[in-house]
Write a protein that holds these residues in place. Structure first.
Motif, PDB file in Angstrom:
ATOM      1  N   GLU A  50      72.688  89.246  17.444  1.00  0.00           N
ATOM      2  CA  GLU A  50      73.537  89.364  18.627  1.00  0.00           C
ATOM      3  C   GLU A  50      74.345  88.091  18.848  1.00  0.00           C
ATOM      4  OE1 GLU A  50      70.733  92.543  21.072  1.00  0.00           O
ATOM      5  OE2 GLU A  50      70.403  90.380  21.303  1.00  0.00           O
ATOM      6  N   LEU A  53      77.578  87.494  16.842  1.00  0.00           N
ATOM      7  CA  LEU A  53      78.817  88.181  17.181  1.00  0.00           C
ATOM      8  C   LEU A  53      79.862  87.224  17.747  1.00  0.00           C
ATOM      9  CD1 LEU A  53      77.275  91.371  18.805  1.00  0.00           C
ATOM     10  CD2 LEU A  53      78.471  91.254  16.616  1.00  0.00           C
ATOM     11  N   ALA A  54      79.393  86.073  18.275  1.00  0.00           N
ATOM     12  CA  ALA A  54      80.325  85.098  18.857  1.00  0.00           C
ATOM     13  C   ALA A  54      80.139  83.692  18.311  1.00  0.00           C
ATOM     14  CB  ALA A  54      80.174  85.073  20.381  1.00  0.00           C
ATOM     15  N   VAL A 134      79.160  86.783  23.753  1.00  0.00           N
ATOM     16  CA  VAL A 134      78.198  87.581  22.986  1.00  0.00           C
ATOM     17  C   VAL A 134      78.090  88.985  23.579  1.00  0.00           C
ATOM     18  CG1 VAL A 134      75.762  87.810  22.353  1.00  0.00           C
ATOM     19  CG2 VAL A 134      76.883  85.574  22.201  1.00  0.00           C
ATOM     20  N   ARG A 137      81.270  91.178  22.908  1.00  0.00           N
ATOM     21  CA  ARG A 137      81.336  91.661  21.530  1.00  0.00           C
ATOM     22  C   ARG A 137      80.265  92.724  21.265  1.00  0.00           C
ATOM     23  NH1 ARG A 137      83.659  87.248  18.355  1.00  0.00           N
ATOM     24  NH2 ARG A 137      85.898  87.396  18.782  1.00  0.00           N
ATOM     25  N   LEU A 138      79.086  92.553  21.823  1.00  0.00           N
ATOM     26  CA  LEU A 138      78.021  93.525  21.597  1.00  0.00           C
ATOM     27  C   LEU A 138      78.343  94.855  22.275  1.00  0.00           C
ATOM     28  CD1 LEU A 138      75.291  94.172  20.359  1.00  0.00           C
ATOM     29  CD2 LEU A 138      74.199  93.211  22.402  1.00  0.00           C
ATOM     30  N   ALA A 141      80.688  96.606  20.091  1.00  0.00           N
ATOM     31  CA  ALA A 141      80.016  97.155  18.908  1.00  0.00           C
ATOM     32  C   ALA A 141      79.226  98.410  19.259  1.00  0.00           C
ATOM     33  CB  ALA A 141      79.099  96.102  18.297  1.00  0.00           C
TER      34      ALA A 141
END
Length: 313
Positions: A50, A53-54, A134, A137-138, A141
């Motif tokens: 996780e 993602l950043a 984070v 972006r999650l 996704a």
């Protein structure tokens, strides 16, 4: 309404350290007393995947095993410890959980978080991992895995310090709009370019601040159509904050919160929020500001539930 806490994951600090670690426990106590309707849940732990993602794998590994350079830790402002790593993961996990809850129920909050100075490969300014980045972006996704179009996310950052790390992470990402309203002469002294930066002079008070928010939200609405708002509700624009240099009153900060929540509610945009900074000499004043944010949030969460019960969008 659900809120996620990590205050019991205590970061050990040397005596006299200026970061007010105790405010997280005090906020939880005040919420238990004054907002018992809000369900407070332990923050989950953000995983390496996780965080990646950043953040770069190198940064995640260096922080996790303590191999990060001493100068970099000085820029963060915390001594390294396993407890620091755990707390940073939990604080990020809280914003992830708040975003999931907001997408399901309209509004949810992280009782810490707002670590907007952390960039892809370094931290700074009491920030290790960037929880908003984070989480954004999650959520994108997770929506993508369901076969949905790319989730557009607006990060509305009203901490008194510019969200330089968030701006850097998303500077070439058109699916995330970064808005930062902050003190022009305050930290960080080398700022990154957000999608929209509003710089305020020292001493800015309620009237001018609220006018700036109105203009910024109008501009956001003109340029972007988010499916999720992540709101960093910093308490540090408060007039007696040690690091803020602005002059907002308790009433001004409540009006600020109401304006942001109303912006999202009028457009039916789910909103997750985090506390971000707050450094009043009297820690109870910072907690009072934060409690006010949760009080406003709970009122708007109830609007979402009432609308759902009536079958309204």
């Amino acid at each position: 309404m659900r809120a996620f806490y990590s205050g019991h994951f205590v970061l050990p600090l040397p005596p006299g350290h200026r970061f007010p670690m105790g405010r997280y426990v005090l906020l939880r106590e005040q919420m238990e007393r004054h907002l018992p309707e809000i369900e407070m849940l332990e923050a989950p732990r953000a995983s390496d995947g996780e965080l990646a993602l950043a953040h770069t794998p190198q940064w995640i590994a260096a922080i996790s095993d303590g191999s990060v350079e001493a100068q970099t830790m000085r820029e963060i402002g915390f001594p390294w410890s396993e407890a620091m790593v755990e707390r940073s993961r939990r604080s990020t996990g809280a914003t992830i959980a708040a975003c999931r809850a907001a997408l399901a129920e309209g509004v949810s909050g992280n009782m810490a978080g707002g670590t907007h100075h952390a960039g892809p490969d370094r931290g700074g300014g009491f920030c290790v991992f960037n929880d908003a980045a984070v989480a954004a972006r999650l959520m994108q996704a997770e929506q993508g895995r369901r076969g949905r179009a790319t989730l557009q996310v607006a990060v509305i950052d009203l901490d008194v310090h510019q969200g330089n790390g968030t701006a850097r992470i998303f500077r070439e990402d058109p699916s995330v709009f970064t808005l930062s309203i902050h003190g022009q002469k305050n930290f960080p002294f080398r700022k990154e370019a957000s999608d929209l930066d509003v710089e305020l002079p020292d001493g800015c008070g309620d009237v001018d601040y609220l006018a700036a928010i109105e203009h910024a939200l109008d501009e956001l609405d003109r340029r972007f159509s988010p499916g999720l708002v992540i709101y960093l509700a910093g308490a540090d624009p408060f007039e007696r904050d040690r690091l803020g240099r602005l002059k907002l009153s308790f009433d001004g900060l409540e009006a600020r919160d109401r304006r942001v929540f109303d912006f999202a509610w009028q457009r039916r945009i789910p909103l997750a929020f985090a506390m971000a900074g707050g450094y009043a000499s009297d820690i109870s004043e910072t907690v009072q500001v934060q409690l006010g944010t949760f009080r406003v949030a709970f009122a708007y969460w109830r609007r979402w539930q009432n609308a759902a019960a009536k079958g309204h969008p």
